[in-house]
Write an enzyme that holds these catalytic residues in place. Structure first.
Site, PDB file in Angstrom:
ATOM      1  N   GLU A 290     -10.778   6.568   4.177  1.00 33.10           N
ATOM      2  CA  GLU A 290      -9.814   5.933   5.070  1.00 33.10           C
ATOM      3  C   GLU A 290     -10.001   6.383   6.520  1.00 33.10           C
ATOM      4  O   GLU A 290     -11.121   6.644   6.963  1.00 33.10           O
ATOM      5  CB  GLU A 290      -8.393   6.180   4.543  1.00 33.10           C
ATOM      6  CG  GLU A 290      -8.209   5.635   3.119  1.00 33.10           C
ATOM      7  CD  GLU A 290      -6.764   5.622   2.661  1.00 33.10           C
ATOM      8  OE1 GLU A 290      -6.506   5.976   1.501  1.00 33.10           O
ATOM      9  OE2 GLU A 290      -5.888   5.217   3.438  1.00 33.10           O
TER      10      GLU A 290
ATOM     11  N   ASP B 265       0.855  -1.170   0.000  1.00 35.70           N
ATOM     12  CA  ASP B 265       0.000   0.000   0.000  1.00 35.70           C
ATOM     13  C   ASP B 265       0.904   1.236   0.000  1.00 35.70           C
ATOM     14  O   ASP B 265       2.130   1.132   0.012  1.00 35.70           O
ATOM     15  CB  ASP B 265      -0.956  -0.041   1.210  1.00 35.70           C
ATOM     16  CG  ASP B 265      -2.204   0.795   0.977  1.00 35.70           C
ATOM     17  OD1 ASP B 265      -3.235   0.524   1.599  1.00 35.70           O
ATOM     18  OD2 ASP B 265      -2.151   1.736   0.143  1.00 35.70           O
TER      19      ASP B 265
END
Ligand code: GLC
Length: 612
Positions: A507, A316
């Site tokens: 997020e 990521d």
């Protein structure tokens, strides 16, 4: 500027197998090297290509750099394997702007380097390609979980692929296969459901759609099963990440739980792999206190040996750095050794190449591991036919925001809505003469779309073209019906539709302490002014609405529907029946979060949904 480490690598050939080409058959006459010959088996093409690559070239293929950090010629000078745009758009996001960016990087990679290895350009096309202005934005995954229609999701994957591939994007970082255990998580809406069976079914369907039957098809986009593993299973308050605000759940810690891993978290990945997923992205989170980006037991042993994954693993966003924040070189070495094949660096390509080159020279990372990673990356690139067709098919441009895709989005919205309460006011009768559509989500495309649209966090307002809930109701209302966007100064209104939404987020910025929905206060202004009141909740997750139930005659969960607000009207007027079912438990209050104690009934349990 090429670093000393890389110069040493080049001079000594350390780690390079750039010796006489391996004994692969000579290419057919029209090709200089075997790897250029599409008639040869992919593994032979990969062997040949690797034999022509120096270690620094191989390390370049393992680097994924974000668009904003690239200098002219970086792609060719550094032999980058991939470029991404991480949340947000290029310029104003028009197809031409996207095309100009992706085409230039690809041209550099293919025409300005010795071996002409194409890049793969990646974006988060997680609800359609939300950063493509004029593109079709579908409901976020939670709404598709409520619809729970694999065929619909496969068609959405296909439509998303056409619009992304049209502008040179052949890789999407989706689907999310998370199973949110605590809906206060800011990424809950990116998940399909709390039911792993639904997650597995829809994730596989999406992958079939987005990748298609033939990866070499210019309209095929490779998928990313993410975030491996346990991204949605973290403990509230365990996150140490601070971006814009202190994260609470996102990027936190999941206590080791073999049964949870075996029976809940892994099955969706098995189905994704069986559906042909060619990439897996590692989770920022930790498993039993260990950053998964450095966890070889999970990223290699479990993912590859137990599940049989053969594609390549991508980190990521700077996810490797979290392994050892004080030592970048050590972090990169441990990340690569754990099984990450491509590193989403994403800023400093040269620092990454320097770090991995030093680890290679120092013996902390072997050339065999680097060859293995690059082999996987090149294999996918050959599978995609990128060496033969590196550029997009211009005929796909007509699919962007096409009537067919808009109709598909409308179908998806209608199927995603869940009817929670109804005293009979729904379906709206044509006898209603005045309808007032109010609330912060009544006429706001940005709230309807949510995060991962024209910006990472999303924005309220007219951020993209589309149909708002108000516009959809206005278009659908019969002739003679007056649709208002505010309460009149006096008098009664036949039906008030209060569309109330969460502000957009993405997020951990969306990690919530209270699951509150401030806009519910609009209902107080409607008291005594409406013959009937319909509450439409536009949210990325179940939110606390218990105290509002007495102020509405009907309640509908609309999730984050995207551009086709007309799909909401279709169901409110009864043109399409309510078929949606809750993909997650809906709590009465925070005492039921992350989960209710036994015997304590949720306000609405997973699977709940009324029809009429
Ligand atoms: C983000 C997300 C991930 C996304 C990536 C690229 O931090 O965690 O889901 O694909 O970066 O935007």
């Amino acid at each position: 500027m090429i670093s000393a480490a890389i110069l040493v690598l080049a001079a000594t050939g350390c780690g390079s197998k750039d010796v006489a080409p391996s004994p692969t058959p000579s290419p057919s006459p029209s090709f200089e090297f075997p790897y250029q010959d599409p008639s040869l088996p992919i593994d032979q093409r990969v062997d040949d290509l690797l034999s022509h690559m120096a270690a620094e070239d191989k390390i370049g293929q393992m680097a994924q750099i974000e668009e904003g950090s690239l200098s002219p010629d970086d792609v060719s000078d550094l032999w980058l394997g991939s470029v991404l745009h991480g949340g947000g758009t290029v310029g104003t996001g028009t197809p031409d702007e996207w095309l100009s960016v992706t085409a230039e990087h690809q041209r550099e990679a293919v025409e300005d380097t010795r071996l002409g290895i194409p890049i793969i350009y990646g974006v988060d096309a997680v609800h359609g390609f939300g950063a493509l202005y004029g593109g079709t934005v579908f409901p976020h995954q939670i709404g598709l979980g409520a619809a729970n229609d694999p065929d619909l999701v496969e068609r959405i994957g296909r439509a998303t692929a056409e619009e992304a591939a049209a502008v040179g994007v052949r890789w999407t970082f989706s689907p999310v296969l998370a199973i949110p255990s605590d809906i206060r998580w800011g990424r809950t809406y990116e998940a399909y459901s709390q039911d792993p069976v639904i997650v597995a079914s829809l994730g596989a369907a999406y992958i079939r759609g987005i990748q298609g039957d033939d990866l070499t098809d210019p309209a095929s986009v490779i998928a990313t099963a993410k975030h491996f593993i346990g991204d949605g299973s973290t403990v509230y308050g365990s996150s140490t990440q601070f971006i814009v605000q202190q994260y609470l759940l996102d990027q936190g810690n999941t206590p080791a739980n073999p049964a949870l891993l075996r029976d809940v978290l892994l099955p969706p990945y098995q189905d994704a792999i069986d559906a042909g997923a060619r990439t897996v992205m590692v989770s920022f989170s930790s498993w039993d206190g260990v950053k998964i980006h450095g966890n070889q037991a999970l990223v290699t042993d479990t993912l590859r040996e137990d599940l049989g994954f053969t594609g390549f693993v991508v980190s990521d966003w700077a996810g490797c750095d979290h392994i050892n924040p004080d030592d970048f070189q050590d972090s990169i070495a441990r990340c690569v050794n754990a099984g990450v094949d491509m590193v989403m660096v994403p800023y400093d390509a040269e620092a990454f190449k320097e770090a991995l080159s030093l680890s290679l020279m120092g013996g902390d990372v072997s050339i065999d591991r680097i060859d293995e990673a690059v082999r996987r990356i090149l294999t996918v690139k050959f599978e995609m036919g990128l060496f033969e067709n590196p550029y997009p098919d211009p005929t796909l441009l007509d699919t962007i925001g096409s009537a067919e895709h808009r109709a598909l989005a409308r179908e998806a919205v209608a199927k995603s809505l869940v009817l929670l309460e109804n005293d009979g006011v729904l379906p709206l009768s044509d006898s209603a003469q005045t309808i007032a559509v109010v609330g912060n989500a009544a006429d706001d495309m940005g709230i309807q779309a949510g995060g991962w649209t024209m910006s990472w966090q999303g924005d309220s307002g007219p951020v993209i073209p589309g149909t708002t809930i108000l516009e959809g109701i206005t278009e659908r209302a019969e002739a003679g019906v007056t649709v208002l966007d505010e309460l009149p100064d006096s008098g009664m209104v036949d039906v008030c539709v209060a569309a109330v939404g969460e502000r957009p987020y993405a997020e951990g910025v969306g990690d919530s302490t209270d699951l509150a929905l401030p806009g519910l206060s609009v209902l107080d202004t409607l008291e005594g002014r409406c013959d009937s009141t319909v509450l439409v909740v536009v949210s990325g997750r179940p939110v606390i609405i218990t105290d509002a139930l007495g102020k509405a005659d009907a309640v509908v969960a609309a999730w984050l529907p995207g551009t086709a607000g007309e799909g909401v009207a279709d169901v409110l007027f009864g043109d399409v029946p309510f078929t949606g079912r809750l993909p997650m438990n809906w709590p009465r209050d925070l005492s039921q979060v992350p989960s209710a104690s036994s015997g304590d009934e949720y306000l609405y349990p997973i699977g709940y949904g009324l029809t009429y």
